[in-house]
Design a protein around this motif. Structure first.
Motif, PDB file in Angstrom:
ATOM      1  N   THR A 165       4.048   1.708  -1.125  1.00  0.00           N
ATOM      2  CA  THR A 165       4.710   1.938  -2.409  1.00  0.00           C
ATOM      3  C   THR A 165       3.700   2.445  -3.434  1.00  0.00           C
ATOM      4  O   THR A 165       4.004   3.315  -4.246  1.00  0.00           O
ATOM      5  CB  THR A 165       5.390   0.661  -2.919  1.00  0.00           C
ATOM      6  OG1 THR A 165       4.440  -0.419  -2.913  1.00  0.00           O
ATOM      7  CG2 THR A 165       6.583   0.294  -2.066  1.00  0.00           C
ATOM      8  N   ASN A 166       2.470   1.898  -3.377  1.00  0.00           N
ATOM      9  CA  ASN A 166       1.418   2.409  -4.263  1.00  0.00           C
ATOM     10  C   ASN A 166       1.122   3.871  -3.978  1.00  0.00           C
ATOM     11  O   ASN A 166       0.914   4.675  -4.897  1.00  0.00           O
ATOM     12  CB  ASN A 166       0.132   1.587  -4.086  1.00  0.00           C
ATOM     13  CG  ASN A 166       0.134   0.322  -4.921  1.00  0.00           C
ATOM     14  OD1 ASN A 166       0.729   0.298  -5.985  1.00  0.00           O
ATOM     15  ND2 ASN A 166      -0.504  -0.715  -4.430  1.00  0.00           N
ATOM     16  N   THR A 167       1.094   4.233  -2.686  1.00  0.00           N
ATOM     17  CA  THR A 167       0.821   5.627  -2.303  1.00  0.00           C
ATOM     18  C   THR A 167       1.841   6.565  -2.928  1.00  0.00           C
ATOM     19  O   THR A 167       1.485   7.606  -3.512  1.00  0.00           O
ATOM     20  CB  THR A 167       0.853   5.774  -0.771  1.00  0.00           C
ATOM     21  OG1 THR A 167      -0.168   4.959  -0.207  1.00  0.00           O
ATOM     22  CG2 THR A 167       0.630   7.220  -0.363  1.00  0.00           C
ATOM     23  N   SER A 212      10.256   4.093  -3.469  1.00  0.00           N
ATOM     24  CA  SER A 212       9.724   2.770  -3.134  1.00  0.00           C
ATOM     25  C   SER A 212      10.820   1.871  -2.570  1.00  0.00           C
ATOM     26  O   SER A 212      10.575   1.085  -1.642  1.00  0.00           O
ATOM     27  CB  SER A 212       9.106   2.128  -4.379  1.00  0.00           C
ATOM     28  OG  SER A 212       8.017   2.906  -4.840  1.00  0.00           O
ATOM     29  N   LEU A 272       1.639   6.480  -6.912  1.00  0.00           N
ATOM     30  CA  LEU A 272       0.432   7.139  -7.405  1.00  0.00           C
ATOM     31  C   LEU A 272       0.501   8.651  -7.204  1.00  0.00           C
ATOM     32  O   LEU A 272      -0.016   9.415  -8.016  1.00  0.00           O
ATOM     33  CB  LEU A 272      -0.804   6.571  -6.711  1.00  0.00           C
ATOM     34  CG  LEU A 272      -1.186   5.138  -7.113  1.00  0.00           C
ATOM     35  CD1 LEU A 272      -2.321   4.617  -6.244  1.00  0.00           C
ATOM     36  CD2 LEU A 272      -1.570   5.091  -8.595  1.00  0.00           C
ATOM     37  N   THR A 287       0.823  -1.209   0.000  1.00  0.00           N
ATOM     38  CA  THR A 287       0.000   0.000   0.000  1.00  0.00           C
ATOM     39  C   THR A 287       0.859   1.262   0.000  1.00  0.00           C
ATOM     40  O   THR A 287       0.530   2.247  -0.669  1.00  0.00           O
ATOM     41  CB  THR A 287      -0.928   0.010   1.229  1.00  0.00           C
ATOM     42  OG1 THR A 287      -0.139  -0.118   2.421  1.00  0.00           O
ATOM     43  CG2 THR A 287      -1.913  -1.141   1.162  1.00  0.00           C
TER      44      THR A 287
END
Length: 380
Positions: free
Chosen positions: A307-309, A352, A312, A305
């Protein structure tokens, strides 16, 4: 009561002192502009003429020209009414009507005569209103922790605008400076939010090592890709802000990624440290190796979550670039090698990597700094 809030009060006072004294102390290193200009609030008093039409490609944007009179509301010329010619284009579109408030630029021309320009809409009320809502929500739901968060944000702003940026313009090495200031920010933030204990101390170590790793990967792979700070947003403009000490723009990528990745890395570090602490309290018989393994298992769930944050967030900032890539149907070999795309990818991946490395680094710090006798007795 005062003792309970003594540390936040001290940090708030230090931050205020930085904001008060930094402008005066750094004035001699500030780049000098050849333009003599200042900005004031003004109000449209009456329209003279308008030649307006919707933009053929963006109908919601009004283009053309306005001529109107405006009253200056502040400064040395307060109360003066001046005539303004206001060209409207897609890029500069300060469309106003009678009674509107806007920001006026007053620039002295070579002959010494003032030139008046409709510089921008007055957008500050929207910003202040949104900031007020944010602070009220933070204080209402967070109470003491919310107050500490506000103080932490205030301290961060003081460090970046009052210390980091002037020091970079003074010619200081951005890498060492950023590590020191971000280290200070990390220590203060965790003491404010979590208190001074083994949990926060381990999170400090994990966070600092994680953001340094992110900055290092950004710098190393950025240079492998023939990138430098000059490709950052407004990076080339910084080159022309000449001072007695040239800005070391090569190292600004390191600084930028450390700052942008700090929030996500801090979230991961404190999650791992808190998990380790709670597990040790729930079962004091667990060994450091078992606690470390359990914390890293929790970290794997967090990793996806966070790394996605970060990715994104960077993707959102590069949305129009991605739209251009798609719109022109660029082949991979073309767009992946453009500086803007490569810079965004390097920043996203470096951040990340910093998040991923923070998990084992924090877990190892916990296993080394949480002795058994402390684990059995320490409480939050």
């Amino acid at each position: 009561m005062l003792k309970k809030y003594s540390f936040p009060i001290i940090i708030a006072l230090i931050s205020t002192l930085i904001f008060c004294f930094s402008p005066g102390l750094s004035e001699h290193i500030r780049p000098k502009s050849p333009l003599v200009q200042h900005f004031v609030e003004a109000k449209v008093t009456r329209m003279v003429s308008q030649e307006l039409s919707p933009d053929p490609h963006v109908p919601s944007v009004i283009t053309g020209r306005q001529i109107f009179f405006a009253k200056i509301l502040e400064g040395a010329e307060k109360g003066k009414e001046v005539r303004i010619t206001n060209p409207l284009s897609r890029q500069h579109n300060v469309y106003v009507q009678a009674g509107d408030h806007f920001i006026m630029m007053i620039r002295l021309k070579k002959d010494g005569q003032p030139y008046y320009w409709a510089f921008n809409h007055k957008r500050s009320p929207a910003i202040y209103a949104m900031l007020t809502i944010f602070l009220l929500l933070l204080l209402s739901f967070g109470k003491k922790e919310g107050l500490n968060s506000v103080v932490s944000l205030y301290f961060t702003a003081a460090l970046i605008t009052g210390v980091l940026i002037p020091a970079i313009f003074a010619g200081w090495n951005p890498v060492l400076l950023t590590i020191v200031l971000m280290g200070l920010k990390i220590v203060v933030n965790y003491i404010l939010v979590c208190g001074y204990n083994h949990k926060s101390f381990c999170a400090m170590i994990g966070t600092l090592l994680g953001v340094i790793a992110a900055g290092a990967f950004s710098q190393i792979f950025g240079e492998m890709a023939h990138l430098s700070g000059i490709y950052l947003d407004k990076g080339e403009d910084i080159v022309y802000l000449t001072t007695a000490h040239p800005v070391q723009i090569r190292w600004l990528m390191f600084t930028a990624i450390m700052i942008s990745a700090l929030g996500a890395v801090m979230d991961v570090a404190i999650s791992i440290s808190s998990s380790y602490h709670e597990l040790s309290q729930a079962d004091p018989t667990l060994t450091p190796a078992q606690l470390r393994k359990a914390s890293m298992n929790i970290g794997r769930d967090i990793m996806g979550t966070m790394t996605n944050t970060l990715i994104l967030a960077i993707a959102g900032g590069s949305l129009t670039t991605m739209m251009m890539v798609w719109g022109f149907n660029m082949p991979v070999i073309q767009f992946i090698n453009t500086p803007l795309v490569t810079m965004a990818v390097v920043h996203g991946l470096a951040g990340s990597i910093g998040i991923v490395l923070t998990i084992p680094l924090t877990a190892w710090a916990c296993s080394a700094l949480f002795p058994v006798k402390i684990r059995e007795k320490e409480i939050i």
